[in-house]
Design a protein around this motif. Sequence first.
Motif, short mmCIF file in Angstrom:
data_model
loop_
_atom_site.label_atom_id
_atom_site.label_comp_id
_atom_site.label_asym_id
_atom_site.label_seq_id
_atom_site.Cartn_x
_atom_site.Cartn_y
_atom_site.Cartn_z
N GLY A 176 0.98 3.58 64.27
CA GLY A 176 1.34 4.23 63.12
C GLY A 176 1.96 3.26 62.04
O GLY A 176 2.29 3.46 61.09
N ASP A 198 -3.27 2.06 63.64
CA ASP A 198 -3.23 3.41 63.74
C ASP A 198 -4.06 3.71 65.04
O ASP A 198 -5.46 4.10 65.09
N GLU A 233 0.02 15.65 66.97
CA GLU A 233 1.03 15.24 66.14
C GLU A 233 2.41 15.27 66.94
O GLU A 233 3.33 14.22 66.87
N LYS A 278 3.37 11.83 69.10
CA LYS A 278 3.44 10.46 68.64
C LYS A 278 4.91 10.03 69.04
O LYS A 278 5.91 10.37 68.83
N ASP A 317 6.98 5.41 62.29
CA ASP A 317 6.32 6.34 61.53
C ASP A 317 6.59 7.75 62.29
O ASP A 317 6.09 8.75 61.75
N SER A 346 5.11 6.79 56.46
CA SER A 346 4.22 7.98 56.45
C SER A 346 3.72 8.55 55.21
O SER A 346 4.66 8.64 54.21
N THR A 402 2.29 11.19 55.04
CA THR A 402 2.06 12.58 54.97
C THR A 402 3.27 13.56 55.33
O THR A 402 3.19 14.85 55.07
N GLU A 403 4.21 12.99 56.12
CA GLU A 403 5.17 13.77 56.71
C GLU A 403 6.73 13.14 56.03
O GLU A 403 6.70 11.79 55.93
N LEU A 429 10.05 11.98 56.86
CA LEU A 429 10.75 11.61 58.05
C LEU A 429 12.37 11.55 57.74
O LEU A 429 12.77 10.72 57.08
N GLN A 452 11.56 5.69 52.85
CA GLN A 452 10.31 5.99 53.41
C GLN A 452 9.44 5.55 52.22
O GLN A 452 9.44 5.57 51.24
N SER A 506 3.11 3.12 52.90
CA SER A 506 2.66 2.22 53.50
C SER A 506 3.44 0.58 53.46
O SER A 506 4.10 0.51 52.34
#
Length: 217
Positions: A11, A15, A41, A44, A171, A190, A192-193, A195, A201, A204
């Motif tokens: 992650g 991936d 999920e 992870k 991640d 991340s 999508t989420e 954290l 955050q 990438s």
Amino acid sequence: MKKGFVFDLDGVITDTAKFHYIAWKELAESIGITFDEVFNETLKGISRMDSLDRILAHGNQENKFTPLEKEALAEKKNDNYVKSLEDLSENDLLPGVHDFLLKAREHQIPCAIASASKNAPMILEKLGVISFFGHIVDPDTLKKGKPDPEIFIKAAESIDIKPEDAIGFEDAQAGIEGIKKAGMYAVGISATETLIGADIQVASMTELDIELLVSSK
Ligand code: B16
Ligand code: MG
């Protein structure tokens, strides 16, 4: 000034979650447990045996297998998982990772790996980046998995950096919690989420500026 970097693997560097998913799904379905991406999920950053325990509990089968049988199930999953990694190469590095590691080397910032995966050395070898890391923590040496801070503290110490002088990259929520409990600066990665608890955050590694990062408090 921050002086060392500690990276999670799955992650963050590559991936492999999709390969874990396929292998766990096959195993779970072979013993009658339904398994979907939403449940995946929750695995992870969680160790192999802890993942199996969570899957068995999810299917109300927590007392069905002996410890030896559980070892065999975990081994079966891992054999399939490792087979699916056969073609892994430098093309599977996540965006920005290679450039970031090169810059860390230029700045003489030591790097270590804090991954729950026992396959980490083999994966880093296939990705062609193993030489960037001064140390890879062996998860077999740990008393507790993430979110315990042990793996991050060990990783920082292994490259002679105090945790408060290190930056951790993760991640998974369990990983961010471990990094913060270790007293380190946490970079969440991340798209999508959210954290919770991460100091910053990004979606990438391409978004990270190494000079700015090492000067963070
Ligand atoms: P293995 P990370 C973790 O990697 C994965 O996220 C998790 O899904 C997996 O169960 C765990 O490694 C153990 O992996 O079966 O290869 O020993 O995110 O901590 O790099
Ligand atoms: Mg991870």
